[in-house]
Write a protein that holds these residues in place. Structure first.
Motif, short mmCIF file in Angstrom:
data_model
loop_
_atom_site.label_atom_id
_atom_site.label_comp_id
_atom_site.label_asym_id
_atom_site.label_seq_id
_atom_site.Cartn_x
_atom_site.Cartn_y
_atom_site.Cartn_z
N ASP A 181 10.92 25.25 -33.89
CA ASP A 181 9.99 25.74 -32.85
C ASP A 181 8.56 25.32 -33.16
N ASN A 182 8.19 25.38 -34.44
CA ASN A 182 6.84 24.97 -34.83
C ASN A 182 6.63 23.48 -34.58
N ASP A 183 7.67 22.71 -34.88
CA ASP A 183 7.58 21.26 -34.67
C ASP A 183 7.46 20.94 -33.19
N LYS A 184 8.22 21.68 -32.37
CA LYS A 184 8.15 21.48 -30.92
C LYS A 184 6.77 21.83 -30.39
N ALA A 185 6.20 22.92 -30.89
CA ALA A 185 4.86 23.33 -30.46
C ALA A 185 3.82 22.31 -30.88
N ALA A 186 4.00 21.76 -32.11
CA ALA A 186 3.05 20.77 -32.61
C ALA A 186 3.10 19.50 -31.76
N ARG A 187 4.33 19.08 -31.40
CA ARG A 187 4.47 17.89 -30.55
C ARG A 187 3.83 18.11 -29.20
N SER A 188 4.01 19.31 -28.67
CA SER A 188 3.41 19.63 -27.37
C SER A 188 1.89 19.61 -27.45
N GLU A 189 1.36 20.16 -28.56
CA GLU A 189 -0.09 20.20 -28.73
C GLU A 189 -0.65 18.80 -28.91
N ASN A 190 0.07 17.97 -29.68
CA ASN A 190 -0.37 16.59 -29.87
C ASN A 190 -0.39 15.83 -28.55
N ASN B 196 -3.49 16.73 -26.77
CA ASN B 196 -4.72 16.30 -27.42
C ASN B 196 -4.93 14.81 -27.17
N THR B 197 -5.29 14.49 -25.96
CA THR B 197 -5.53 13.10 -25.60
C THR B 197 -6.87 12.63 -26.15
N CYS C 186 -15.90 5.27 -31.10
CA CYS C 186 -14.49 5.67 -31.16
C CYS C 186 -14.10 6.11 -32.57
N ALA C 187 -14.62 5.41 -33.58
CA ALA C 187 -14.31 5.79 -34.95
C ALA C 187 -14.78 7.21 -35.24
N ARG C 188 -15.92 7.59 -34.69
CA ARG C 188 -16.44 8.95 -34.88
C ARG C 188 -15.56 9.97 -34.16
N ILE C 189 -15.04 9.59 -33.01
CA ILE C 189 -14.16 10.50 -32.24
C ILE C 189 -12.85 10.72 -32.99
N PHE C 190 -12.26 9.66 -33.51
CA PHE C 190 -11.03 9.81 -34.29
C PHE C 190 -11.29 10.67 -35.52
N SER C 191 -12.43 10.45 -36.17
CA SER C 191 -12.78 11.25 -37.35
C SER C 191 -12.95 12.72 -36.98
N TYR C 192 -13.57 12.97 -35.82
CA TYR C 192 -13.74 14.34 -35.34
C TYR C 192 -12.38 15.02 -35.16
N ALA C 193 -11.43 14.29 -34.59
CA ALA C 193 -10.08 14.85 -34.39
C ALA C 193 -9.43 15.18 -35.72
N ASN C 194 -9.56 14.28 -36.70
CA ASN C 194 -9.00 14.55 -38.02
C ASN C 194 -9.62 15.80 -38.65
N GLN C 195 -10.92 15.96 -38.46
CA GLN C 195 -11.59 17.14 -39.00
C GLN C 195 -11.11 18.42 -38.32
N GLN C 196 -10.60 18.28 -37.10
CA GLN C 196 -10.06 19.44 -36.38
C GLN C 196 -8.59 19.70 -36.74
N GLY C 197 -8.06 18.91 -37.65
CA GLY C 197 -6.67 19.08 -38.05
C GLY C 197 -5.69 18.31 -37.18
#
Length: 421
Positions: free
Chosen positions: A92-101, A104-105, A177-188
């Protein structure tokens, strides 16, 4: 002791036919094939949770999920159980994570990042950054989950920008774009940050400078300025000469209010809020800038005061005197003089820097303070600006006198005292 189930064979699974009622074919380890009257065959596994409650996992339907694949899923579930992890909760957690990913466009995260940065940016920077993303990046990868974007997809988006000749914009977008990807990583939200390492993929940006004449070209430039006086509005003519004498930034000159000028004392002090470094949102430089007026510059300002002194600005807009002169007025005047792409407003600063050091012998630090360039050391910055003030006043007068000598065709080495290097 529980009875051990005999493992199923591929033939048994393939030949399992539907009956009037559902039935099961056990493979052992809690896994079985459930055969429904409709003919649907589904892999399931019974297990007991840590609480003692019975639960069931579903591994998929046959033949889409083969016997081997179902056994691999059973093995994975057993490993989780042996580690004290409930496989149903993990599923269920994996399913929720896939849905959240999936939600997260890139565009969603980019807009979040942009909103967070707005307080630290100028309004124009915020507007231009988002506009470039909306035009060039969102149509290409905006709807994709940020975690799924590959290097090839990122490169393809940037090369579309590059293909229309906007090489510098492509490089700026890569950094954004590199800063945006980094921002996403910082958000987990883990991703590869495919824009970060594209050092050699895009075409290099050709190094460029603001167009500026050299010291050797100064006599011809001054002659062209005099010859074109009749073609220019008198305030524009004075603006050009003040740019030459004072080499302030174009934006600083054309937006100057008369309230900053003290004609009796011969002083012009620009408040730090109007300076380039003073407009920074983070750590602004709060040092007022002394322009240091030469005798010639002061005469021009007094002449200008008879023309525009009744208004707010030294150089009011021709159409609306409540607004300052257009930024393009200086470039237009240079074009009329025949110096399009040869000289710019910023070019006066480059010309003064090189000529004052090479011909008048002043130290780089003194000219640099007059240009109001940023200093890394804030304490040293305040100290330098104070200690160089008298030297800068003399330098600005020497510079104005040197220009007069050139204009009078006295092309000889200057007789001013050479300052220690």
């Amino acid at each position: 002791m529980p009875k051990l189930a005999t493992p199923l064979t591929d033939v048994q699974v393939r030949n399992a036919k539907p009956k009037d009622k559902p039935y099961k074919l056990s493979d052992g380890g809690g896994m079985y094939l459930e055969v429904m009257p409709s003919g649907t065959r589904t892999w399931r596994m019974n297990f007991v949770q840590a609480s003692g409650k019975k639960n069931r996992l579903t591994f998929g339907q046959y033949p889409e999920t083969s016997l081997l694949e179902a056994r691999e899923k059973r093995t994975a579930a057993k490993k989780l159980l042996n580690s004290g992890i409930d496989p149903a909760e993990a599923r269920d957690n994996d399913k929720a994570a896939r849905s959240e990913n999936a939600n997260n466009t890139f565009e969603k995260l980019a807009r979040e990042w942009h909103t967070n940065k707005i307080p630290t940016w100028r309004g124009s920077t915020a507007k231009d950054t988002l506009r470039r993303l909306e035009i060039d990046i969102f149509p290409q990868i905006g709807s994709m989950p940020i975690a799924s974007i590959t290097h090839q997809q990122m490169i393809a988006a940037l090369r579309k920008v590059e293909a229309r000749g906007a090489v510098e914009i492509a490089h700026r977008l890569k950094a954004t774009c590199a800063r945006i990807f980094s921002y996403a990583n910082q958000q987990g939200i883990e991703n590869r940050n495919p824009a970060q390492d594209l050092k050699d993929v895009l075409k290099p940006v050709k190094a460029g400078h603001f167009a500026a004449i050299s010291t050797d070209e100064l006599p011809a430039f001054l002659a062209a300025m005099n010859q074109n006086d009749a073609r220019l509005f008198k305030p524009t003519r004075i603006a050009l000469r003040l740019m030459m004498l004072l080499f302030v930034r174009t934006s600083e000159l054309i937006t100057t209010p008369w309230s900053e000028i003290d004609l009796e004392k011969g002083e012009w002090i620009i408040p730090w809020q109007r300076m380039k470094r003073g407009k920074l949102t983070i750590n602004p430089d709060k040092t007022n800038h002394h322009v240091c007026l030469s005798r010639q510059a002061l005469e021009l300002l007094r002449e200008l005061h008879t023309l525009t002194g009744g208004g707010v600005y030294l150089f009011p807009n021709q159409r609306d005197h409540e607004k300052p002169m257009s930024n393009g007025a200086i470039l237009m005047a240079l074009r009329r003089m025949g110096y399009q792409n040869k000289m710019t407003g910023h070019g006066f600063r480059a010309l003064a820097m090189s000529t004052i050091k090479e011909q008048l012998g002043y130290r780089h630090e003194v000219v640099d303070r007059q240009l109001a360039h940023a200093q890394k050391d804030k304490i040293a910055s305040a100290y330098d600006r104070a200690i160089f003030l008298e030297e800068r006043k003399k330098m600005m007068q020497d510079w104005a006198d040197y220009i007069d000598q050139i204009a009078a065709n006295k092309i000889v080495p200057p007789k001013f005292t050479q300052h220690a290097a």
